[in-house]
Design a protein around this motif. Structure first.
Motif, PDB file in Angstrom:
ATOM      1  N   PRO A 180       1.241  -0.950   0.244  1.00 23.44           N
ATOM      2  CA  PRO A 180      -0.245   0.127  -0.030  1.00 23.44           C
ATOM      3  C   PRO A 180       0.640   0.954   0.328  1.00 23.44           C
ATOM      4  O   PRO A 180       2.406   1.169   0.667  1.00 23.44           O
ATOM      5  N   LEU A 181       0.172   2.226  -0.685  1.00 21.57           N
ATOM      6  CA  LEU A 181       0.749   4.046  -0.488  1.00 21.57           C
ATOM      7  C   LEU A 181       0.055   4.324  -0.601  1.00 21.57           C
ATOM      8  O   LEU A 181      -1.194   4.319  -1.528  1.00 21.57           O
ATOM      9  N   LYS A 182       0.260   6.003   0.153  1.00 22.27           N
ATOM     10  CA  LYS A 182      -0.518   7.118  -0.180  1.00 22.27           C
ATOM     11  C   LYS A 182       0.856   8.273  -1.604  1.00 22.27           C
ATOM     12  O   LYS A 182       1.881   7.851  -1.178  1.00 22.27           O
ATOM     13  N   GLN A 239       5.959  10.066  -0.487  1.00 21.71           N
ATOM     14  CA  GLN A 239       5.815   8.514   0.245  1.00 21.71           C
ATOM     15  C   GLN A 239       5.904   7.854  -1.369  1.00 21.71           C
ATOM     16  O   GLN A 239       5.895   6.289  -1.367  1.00 21.71           O
ATOM     17  N   TYR A 240       5.618   8.197  -2.184  1.00 18.64           N
ATOM     18  CA  TYR A 240       5.472   7.274  -3.609  1.00 18.64           C
ATOM     19  C   TYR A 240       7.113   7.219  -3.991  1.00 18.64           C
ATOM     20  O   TYR A 240       7.085   6.017  -4.552  1.00 18.64           O
ATOM     21  N   ALA A 241       7.943   8.349  -3.996  1.00 17.65           N
ATOM     22  CA  ALA A 241       9.374   7.512  -3.375  1.00 17.65           C
ATOM     23  C   ALA A 241      10.123   6.499  -2.999  1.00 17.65           C
ATOM     24  O   ALA A 241      10.401   5.702  -3.741  1.00 17.65           O
ATOM     25  N   THR A 242       9.413   6.291  -2.211  1.00 19.82           N
ATOM     26  CA  THR A 242       9.520   5.140  -0.598  1.00 19.82           C
ATOM     27  C   THR A 242       9.808   3.946  -1.673  1.00 19.82           C
ATOM     28  O   THR A 242       9.702   3.098  -1.175  1.00 19.82           O
ATOM     29  N   TYR A 243       7.995   4.047  -2.096  1.00 24.30           N
ATOM     30  CA  TYR A 243       7.312   2.778  -2.294  1.00 24.30           C
ATOM     31  C   TYR A 243       8.118   2.834  -3.545  1.00 24.30           C
ATOM     32  O   TYR A 243       8.088   1.392  -3.985  1.00 24.30           O
TER      33      TYR A 243
END
Length: 199
Positions: free
Chosen positions: A94-96, A101-105
Motif C-alpha cells: 500500500p502507498l499514499k 511517499q511515492y518515492a519510498t514505494y
C-alpha cells in the motif's frame, strides 16, 4: 496437507495503510469462508489493539507460531522502516500517492521486483483535489494498481476497533463500496497465491 497461503503487507514507509489493509483483508477472508491468521509484526501493534478489543472474527498473533497453525491464509502486517524484502512470494504494497511517499514505494518496489516477488499495489487515501496525487493515482491504476479512495468509513471503523465488514458498520456511508474494493484485492491475492502453489 493443504498449502497455507502466505501474504506480506509491506512498505518501509509508515502510515501507508498496512494495518488497515491487513485487518480488512483478513475479515474479507472470513466472508469467503476461509480461516485467516494475522501476524502483527508492527512495533506499534495496531492489529493487536483491534484483536484485544475483542471485535475481530479471526486471530491476531504478535509472533510467528512454532507449530503449523490451523489457517488457510496468513497475513503478515510488517512494521514500518523494515527495508528487508519479506520472504513470502506475494507482497501487498500500500502507498499514499503524495510525492515523497511515492518515492519510498518505488525504491521498495524495485527491491522486491528484483527478487521476483509478485507485487499487488494498493493506492490508499488519495486526495482527488490534489493534482499531483491524482496524477500518481491514475498512473498506478493504469499499471494495474487497486485504488481505495479517501473514505471516512475506515476512520469510523477504527474508532471502534472494527473492520469495515463488521455488521455494526452496515449503515456506514459507502461501506458497501469499500467492502467490494477490499474483496477485489483479496481475489487478486488468492489468484496469485494459487499460481504460486501450482509452480
Amino acid at each position: 496437507m493443504k498449502e497455507i497461503r502466505l501474504v506480506s503487507i509491506w512498505n518501509p514507509k509508515g502510515g501507508q495503510g498496512k494495518s488497515m489493509l491487513a485487518i480488512n483483508l483478513a475479515a474479507a477472508s472470513v466472508e469467503l469462508g476461509l480461516k485467516p491468521l494475522l501476524i502483527c509484526q508492527d512495533q506499534q501493534g495496531t492489529s493487536m489493539l483491534y484483536f484485544k478489543a475483542g471485535n475481530l472474527p479471526f486471530e491476531v498473533m504478535d509472533t510467528i507460531p512454532i507449530t503449523r497453525p490451523n489457517a488457510d491464509i496468513i497475513f503478515f502486517d510488517h512494521q514500518a522502516s523494515e527495508w528487508s524484502v519479506p520472504n513470502n512470494h506475494t507482497l501487498v504494497m500500500p502507498l499514499k500517492p503524495a510525492r515523497d511517499q511515492y518515492a519510498t514505494y518505488i525504491d521498495a518496489y524495485k527491491r522486491a521486483e528484483a527478487l521476483g516477488k509478485q507485487i499487488i499495489t494498493i493506492v490508499t487515501d488519495g486526495q482527488e483535489h490534489r493534482a499531483s496525487e491524482k496524477e500518481t493515482t491514475e498512473y498506478l491504476r493504469g499499471k494495474g494498481a487497486f485504488v481505495i479512495p479517501s473514505s471516512g468509513v475506515f476512520s469510523r471503523a477504527a474508532s471502534q476497533y472494527l473492520t469495515v465488514f463488521d455488521a455494526k458498520m452496515n449503515k456506514a456511508y459507502k461501506v458497501r463500496e469499500r467492502r467490494v474494493e477490499i474483496s477485489k484485492i483479496l481475489g487478486a491475492i488468492l489468484i496469485e497465491s494459487n499460481k504460486e502453489n501450482k509452480e
